[in-house]
Design an enzyme around this catalytic site. Structure first.
Site, PDB file in Angstrom:
ATOM      1  N   ARG A 106       0.870  -1.186   0.000  1.00  0.00           N
ATOM      2  CA  ARG A 106       0.000   0.000   0.000  1.00  0.00           C
ATOM      3  C   ARG A 106       0.895   1.220   0.000  1.00  0.00           C
ATOM      4  O   ARG A 106       1.785   1.341   0.846  1.00  0.00           O
ATOM      5  CB  ARG A 106      -0.917   0.038   1.225  1.00  0.00           C
ATOM      6  CG  ARG A 106      -1.566   1.419   1.417  1.00  0.00           C
ATOM      7  CD  ARG A 106      -2.591   1.484   2.521  1.00  0.00           C
ATOM      8  NE  ARG A 106      -3.821   0.817   2.113  1.00  0.00           N
ATOM      9  CZ  ARG A 106      -5.014   1.050   2.665  1.00  0.00           C
ATOM     10  NH1 ARG A 106      -5.131   1.939   3.631  1.00  0.00           N
ATOM     11  NH2 ARG A 106      -6.081   0.412   2.256  1.00  0.00           N
ATOM     12  N   HIS A 133      -7.530   0.812  -6.182  1.00  0.00           N
ATOM     13  CA  HIS A 133      -7.723   0.051  -4.933  1.00  0.00           C
ATOM     14  C   HIS A 133      -8.412  -1.277  -5.299  1.00  0.00           C
ATOM     15  O   HIS A 133      -9.588  -1.499  -4.980  1.00  0.00           O
ATOM     16  CB  HIS A 133      -8.576   0.881  -3.968  1.00  0.00           C
ATOM     17  CG  HIS A 133      -8.540   0.397  -2.553  1.00  0.00           C
ATOM     18  ND1 HIS A 133      -7.750  -0.652  -2.122  1.00  0.00           N
ATOM     19  CD2 HIS A 133      -9.224   0.822  -1.441  1.00  0.00           C
ATOM     20  CE1 HIS A 133      -7.943  -0.837  -0.832  1.00  0.00           C
ATOM     21  NE2 HIS A 133      -8.827   0.034  -0.396  1.00  0.00           N
ATOM     22  N   GLN A 136     -10.324  -3.733  -2.789  1.00  0.00           N
ATOM     23  CA  GLN A 136     -11.613  -3.188  -2.366  1.00  0.00           C
ATOM     24  C   GLN A 136     -12.715  -3.560  -3.376  1.00  0.00           C
ATOM     25  O   GLN A 136     -13.867  -3.814  -3.009  1.00  0.00           O
ATOM     26  CB  GLN A 136     -11.498  -1.660  -2.252  1.00  0.00           C
ATOM     27  CG  GLN A 136     -12.786  -0.951  -1.858  1.00  0.00           C
ATOM     28  CD  GLN A 136     -13.149  -1.128  -0.387  1.00  0.00           C
ATOM     29  OE1 GLN A 136     -12.322  -0.945   0.472  1.00  0.00           O
ATOM     30  NE2 GLN A 136     -14.391  -1.478  -0.117  1.00  0.00           N
ATOM     31  N   ASP A 229     -16.868   8.168  -1.156  1.00  0.00           N
ATOM     32  CA  ASP A 229     -15.581   7.981  -0.480  1.00  0.00           C
ATOM     33  C   ASP A 229     -15.222   9.315   0.170  1.00  0.00           C
ATOM     34  O   ASP A 229     -15.863  10.343  -0.110  1.00  0.00           O
ATOM     35  CB  ASP A 229     -14.528   7.580  -1.544  1.00  0.00           C
ATOM     36  CG  ASP A 229     -13.144   7.333  -0.956  1.00  0.00           C
ATOM     37  OD1 ASP A 229     -13.037   7.086   0.263  1.00  0.00           O
ATOM     38  OD2 ASP A 229     -12.153   7.391  -1.722  1.00  0.00           O
ATOM     39  N   CYS A 270     -16.178   2.618   0.958  1.00  0.00           N
ATOM     40  CA  CYS A 270     -15.024   1.774   1.279  1.00  0.00           C
ATOM     41  C   CYS A 270     -14.605   1.929   2.744  1.00  0.00           C
ATOM     42  O   CYS A 270     -13.974   1.030   3.302  1.00  0.00           O
ATOM     43  CB  CYS A 270     -13.867   2.089   0.342  1.00  0.00           C
ATOM     44  SG  CYS A 270     -13.408   3.832   0.338  1.00  0.00           S
ATOM     45  N   ARG A 315     -13.994  -7.521   2.823  1.00  0.00           N
ATOM     46  CA  ARG A 315     -12.584  -7.265   2.492  1.00  0.00           C
ATOM     47  C   ARG A 315     -11.740  -8.492   2.851  1.00  0.00           C
ATOM     48  O   ARG A 315     -10.855  -8.896   2.112  1.00  0.00           O
ATOM     49  CB  ARG A 315     -12.042  -6.046   3.263  1.00  0.00           C
ATOM     50  CG  ARG A 315     -12.690  -4.701   2.933  1.00  0.00           C
ATOM     51  CD  ARG A 315     -12.479  -4.263   1.509  1.00  0.00           C
ATOM     52  NE  ARG A 315     -11.093  -4.366   1.079  1.00  0.00           N
ATOM     53  CZ  ARG A 315     -10.106  -3.536   1.455  1.00  0.00           C
ATOM     54  NH1 ARG A 315     -10.348  -2.523   2.240  1.00  0.00           N
ATOM     55  NH2 ARG A 315      -8.873  -3.700   1.000  1.00  0.00           N
TER      56      ARG A 315
HETATM   57  N1  NVA Z   1      -9.593   7.443  -1.366  1.00  0.00           N
HETATM   58  C1  NVA Z   1      -9.268   6.953  -0.055  1.00  0.00           C
HETATM   59  C2  NVA Z   1      -9.583   5.507   0.070  1.00  0.00           C
HETATM   60  C3  NVA Z   1      -9.381   4.918   1.445  1.00  0.00           C
HETATM   61  C4  NVA Z   1      -9.674   3.460   1.513  1.00  0.00           C
HETATM   62  C5  NVA Z   1      -7.800   7.217   0.213  1.00  0.00           C
HETATM   63  O1  NVA Z   1      -6.976   6.978  -0.685  1.00  0.00           O
HETATM   64  O2  NVA Z   1      -7.457   7.681   1.298  1.00  0.00           O
HETATM   65  N1   CP Z   2     -11.234   0.595   2.755  1.00  0.00           N
HETATM   66  C1   CP Z   2      -9.953   0.538   3.167  1.00  0.00           C
HETATM   67  O1   CP Z   2      -9.035   0.306   2.392  1.00  0.00           O
HETATM   68  O2   CP Z   2      -9.792   0.751   4.492  1.00  0.00           O
HETATM   69  P1   CP Z   2      -8.378   0.915   5.249  1.00  0.00           P
HETATM   70  O3   CP Z   2      -7.769   2.197   4.779  1.00  0.00           O
HETATM   71  O4   CP Z   2      -8.752   0.939   6.701  1.00  0.00           O
HETATM   72  O5   CP Z   2      -7.521  -0.253   4.909  1.00  0.00           O
END
Ligand code: NVA
Ligand code: CP
Length: 328
Positions: A106, A133, A136, A229, A270, A315
């Site tokens: 990540r 992502h 997800q 989101d 998400c 998830r």
């Molecule tokens: N768009 C958000 C998704 C979190 C799961 C981010 O990148 O922070």
């Molecule tokens: N939806 C998601 O990716 O959550 P986290 O950022 O908690 O992993």
């Protein structure tokens, strides 16, 4: 279906049949877990979990799923490893691939996870980048399939910041699976034009469609799924909150939007979500701008149409399916 040895970097790399296989495998693994039937077929293997951004769901899903499958896990964060500071991604990939059977990453640019995969001889799974992502997406498809019984032909309206990882990924997912994707937001937040063109081309073959509109009511009319989101994603500067709140407030998911979608529609997110003032940032924004919520009202979030916690649970089952399919 043989996915052994494959990376999981973005859904663009997968066929609709492969995606469906992973969703169905996740449903099977979920069923077994609920019945207490162990599936620890990857006993003796180990996975590395690299998180350059924070996480609750993704990290826990990888750890629990790996444990259920019989695997060991090592969690790596930038502060406690050499990644990026003293060691390149290419060197990190070769070191980790010599010890682990799979690597989750990540972080920031999609190019980083692609580079990691290029130099790794073991599967690399994208746990979120700025652009995509993909893990997800499987959870979202499983949630939609469980609720409606199918995914093809479903209309998904995405409200808010559609130009980041979630908007991009949902657009690709809908195109691949013959679903109807509608981005409801201002032009500035429409997904990347090149990616829109690619998705339209895919959708023309699968029976799906891609629509971009600034009209929230028109866009969400009759939608089966209303999705949103956070307005400011991880890695974006704090200064941007004010602009986002101003520009994206007309695209907040409210009860009016859900009623416009229809009584059989569901709400997905998400997570994490700003639906009340019980978070540090939520409280700060309330103080600065006098707001009670951001991308979704608490009423919608807590309503019976909201399946966000089922989605979050999925998830784990879907990440388990990805690891099982690519390592088995
Ligand atoms: N768009 C958000 C998704 C979190 C799961 C981010 O990148 O922070
Ligand atoms: N939806 C998601 O990716 O959550 P986290 O950022 O908690 O992993």
């Amino acid at each position: 279906m043989n996915l052994k040895g494959r990376d999981f970097l973005k859904l663009l790399d997968y066929t609709p049949e492969e995606i469906q296989y992973l969703v169905d495998l996740a449903a099977e693994l979920k069923d077994k877990k609920k019945k207490g039937i162990p599936v620890d077929t990857l006993r003796g293997k180990n996975v590395a979990l690299i998180f350059e951004k924070t996480s609750t769901r993704t990290r826990c899903s990888f750890e629990v799923a790996a444990h259920d499958l019989g695997m060991g896990t090592t969690y790596l964060e930038p502060a406690s490893s050499q990644i990026g500071k003293k060691e390149s991604i290419a060197d990190t990939a070769r070191v980790l691939a010599s010890m682990f059977d799979g690597i989750e990453y990540r972080g920031y640019g999609q190019d980083i996870v692609e580079e990691l995969a290029k130099y790794s001889k073991v599967p690399v799974w994208n746990g979120l980048t700025n652009e995509f992502h993909p893990t997800q997406m499987l959870a979202d498809l499983l949630t939609i399939q469980e609720h409606f019984g199918y995914t093809k032909g479903i209309k998904l309206a995405y409200m808010g910041d559609a130009r980041y990882n979630m908007g991009n990924s949902l657009m690709v997912t809908c195109a691949k699976m013959g679903m109807h994707f509608v981005a409801c937001t201002t032009k500035e937040y429409f997904p990347d034009a090149e990616l829109v063109a690619v998705c339209k081309e895919i959708a023309s073959k699968t029976g799906g469609s891609i629509t971009l509109t600034e009209d929230a009511m028109e866009g969400t009319k009759g939608a089966d799924v209303v999705y949103t989101d956070v307005w400011v994603s991880m890695g974006e500067p704090d200064e941007i909150w004010e602009k986002r709140i101003k520009e994206l407030s007309p695209y907040k998911v409210t009860m009016d939007i859900m009623q416009n979608a229809g009584e059989n529609s569901i709400f997905l997110h998400c997570l994490p979500a700003f639906h009340d003032l019980k978070t540090k940032i939520g409280a700060q924004m309330a103080e600065r701008f006098g707001i009670q919520d951001m991308e979704v009202t608490d009423e919608v979030f807590e309503s019976s149409q909201s399946l966000v916690f089922e989605e979050a649970e999925n998830r784990m089952h879907t990440i388990k399916a990805i690891m099982a399919a690519t390592l088995q």
